[in-house]
Design a protein around this motif. Structure first.
Motif, PDB file in Angstrom:
ATOM      1  N   SER A 114       0.877  -1.089  -0.060  1.00 24.21           N
ATOM      2  CA  SER A 114      -0.173   0.112   0.111  1.00 24.21           C
ATOM      3  C   SER A 114       0.946   1.281   0.076  1.00 24.21           C
ATOM      4  O   SER A 114       0.519   2.194  -0.480  1.00 24.21           O
ATOM      5  N   VAL A 115       1.890   1.242   0.626  1.00 23.65           N
ATOM      6  CA  VAL A 115       2.918   2.332   0.570  1.00 23.65           C
ATOM      7  C   VAL A 115       3.629   2.351  -0.623  1.00 23.65           C
ATOM      8  O   VAL A 115       3.944   3.378  -1.331  1.00 23.65           O
ATOM      9  N   ALA A 116       3.947   1.335  -1.276  1.00 25.63           N
ATOM     10  CA  ALA A 116       4.757   1.307  -2.369  1.00 25.63           C
ATOM     11  C   ALA A 116       4.084   1.826  -3.724  1.00 25.63           C
ATOM     12  O   ALA A 116       4.760   2.410  -4.452  1.00 25.63           O
ATOM     13  N   ALA A 117       2.691   1.769  -3.609  1.00 25.38           N
ATOM     14  CA  ALA A 117       1.819   2.343  -4.593  1.00 25.38           C
ATOM     15  C   ALA A 117       2.076   4.010  -4.815  1.00 25.38           C
ATOM     16  O   ALA A 117       1.739   4.585  -5.743  1.00 25.38           O
ATOM     17  N   ALA A 118       2.422   4.556  -3.584  1.00 24.27           N
ATOM     18  CA  ALA A 118       2.767   5.936  -3.476  1.00 24.27           C
ATOM     19  C   ALA A 118       4.213   6.343  -3.925  1.00 24.27           C
ATOM     20  O   ALA A 118       4.573   7.805  -3.568  1.00 24.27           O
ATOM     21  N   VAL A 119       5.103   5.496  -4.369  1.00 24.02           N
ATOM     22  CA  VAL A 119       6.501   5.802  -4.562  1.00 24.02           C
ATOM     23  C   VAL A 119       6.738   5.593  -6.114  1.00 24.02           C
ATOM     24  O   VAL A 119       6.217   5.015  -6.844  1.00 24.02           O
ATOM     25  N   ALA A 120       7.648   6.616  -6.366  1.00 24.68           N
ATOM     26  CA  ALA A 120       7.766   6.848  -7.833  1.00 24.68           C
ATOM     27  C   ALA A 120       9.236   7.212  -7.807  1.00 24.68           C
ATOM     28  O   ALA A 120      10.153   7.432  -7.172  1.00 24.68           O
ATOM     29  N   VAL A 121       9.746   6.638  -9.120  1.00 22.40           N
ATOM     30  CA  VAL A 121      11.177   6.888  -9.373  1.00 22.40           C
ATOM     31  C   VAL A 121      11.553   8.259  -9.344  1.00 22.40           C
ATOM     32  O   VAL A 121      10.818   9.217  -9.627  1.00 22.40           O
TER      33      VAL A 121
ATOM     34  N   LYS B 264      11.676   4.953   4.570  1.00 22.41           N
ATOM     35  CA  LYS B 264      10.456   5.500   4.900  1.00 22.41           C
ATOM     36  C   LYS B 264      10.029   6.552   3.813  1.00 22.41           C
ATOM     37  O   LYS B 264      10.993   7.234   3.437  1.00 22.41           O
ATOM     38  N   HIS B 265       8.599   6.671   3.452  1.00 24.31           N
ATOM     39  CA  HIS B 265       8.295   7.589   2.649  1.00 24.31           C
ATOM     40  C   HIS B 265       8.631   9.028   3.319  1.00 24.31           C
ATOM     41  O   HIS B 265       8.120   9.412   4.506  1.00 24.31           O
ATOM     42  N   SER B 266       9.397  10.099   2.471  1.00 23.61           N
ATOM     43  CA  SER B 266       9.448  11.106   3.108  1.00 23.61           C
ATOM     44  C   SER B 266       8.404  12.132   3.314  1.00 23.61           C
ATOM     45  O   SER B 266       8.610  13.111   4.205  1.00 23.61           O
ATOM     46  N   VAL B 267       7.259  11.925   2.979  1.00 25.35           N
ATOM     47  CA  VAL B 267       6.057  12.840   3.380  1.00 25.35           C
ATOM     48  C   VAL B 267       5.136  12.239   4.584  1.00 25.35           C
ATOM     49  O   VAL B 267       4.950  12.934   5.362  1.00 25.35           O
ATOM     50  N   THR B 268       4.899  11.108   4.179  1.00 21.83           N
ATOM     51  CA  THR B 268       3.998  10.296   5.144  1.00 21.83           C
ATOM     52  C   THR B 268       4.724   9.694   6.403  1.00 21.83           C
ATOM     53  O   THR B 268       4.054   9.472   7.463  1.00 21.83           O
ATOM     54  N   GLY B 269       5.913   9.178   6.178  1.00 22.15           N
ATOM     55  CA  GLY B 269       6.748   8.806   7.234  1.00 22.15           C
ATOM     56  C   GLY B 269       6.425   7.263   7.306  1.00 22.15           C
ATOM     57  O   GLY B 269       7.029   6.295   8.206  1.00 22.15           O
ATOM     58  N   ALA B 270       5.517   6.638   6.507  1.00 22.88           N
ATOM     59  CA  ALA B 270       5.036   5.379   6.456  1.00 22.88           C
ATOM     60  C   ALA B 270       6.409   4.454   5.952  1.00 22.88           C
ATOM     61  O   ALA B 270       7.163   4.791   5.009  1.00 22.88           O
ATOM     62  N   ALA B 271       6.442   3.212   6.355  1.00 28.00           N
ATOM     63  CA  ALA B 271       7.737   2.523   6.024  1.00 28.00           C
ATOM     64  C   ALA B 271       7.349   1.984   4.726  1.00 28.00           C
ATOM     65  O   ALA B 271       6.519   1.128   4.495  1.00 28.00           O
TER      66      ALA B 271
END
Length: 93
Positions: A17-24, A44-51
């Protein structure tokens, strides 16, 4: 201790679910987190802090963890993504 680590590696245990919000090209934060008697290196996602996922199997991993615990800042740039297969380039922030 030399904190000059730089490498490319696929992330492990990626959260779909977090990977879906990750882009190159996205920068991910890197953090050493204690878990059940071990230390896990988490991106961690730099905006949400999610792993997003974890880093494992790096040469000199113990030293890399000590550098993180000593406050040396590293970041991971996403260089490839195909679903939950995410590859990052790690270096000093």
């Amino acid at each position: 201790m030399q904190c000059t680590h730089a490498f490319e590696i696929p992330l492990m245990s990626v959260n779909p679910s977090v990977a879906a919000a990750v882009a190159v090209g996205m920068d991910l934060e890197i953090e050493a987190q204690p878990r059940g008697g071990y230390v896990v290196v988490v991106c961690k996602h730099s905006v949400t802090g999610a792993a997003v996922g974890s880093i494992a199997g790096v040469g000199r991993m113990d030293e890399f963890i000590r550098c993180l615990q000593a406050g040396v800042a590293y970041s991971a740039v996403v260089i490839a993504r195909n679903g939950t297969n995410i590859r990052v380039r790690v270096g000093r922030a």
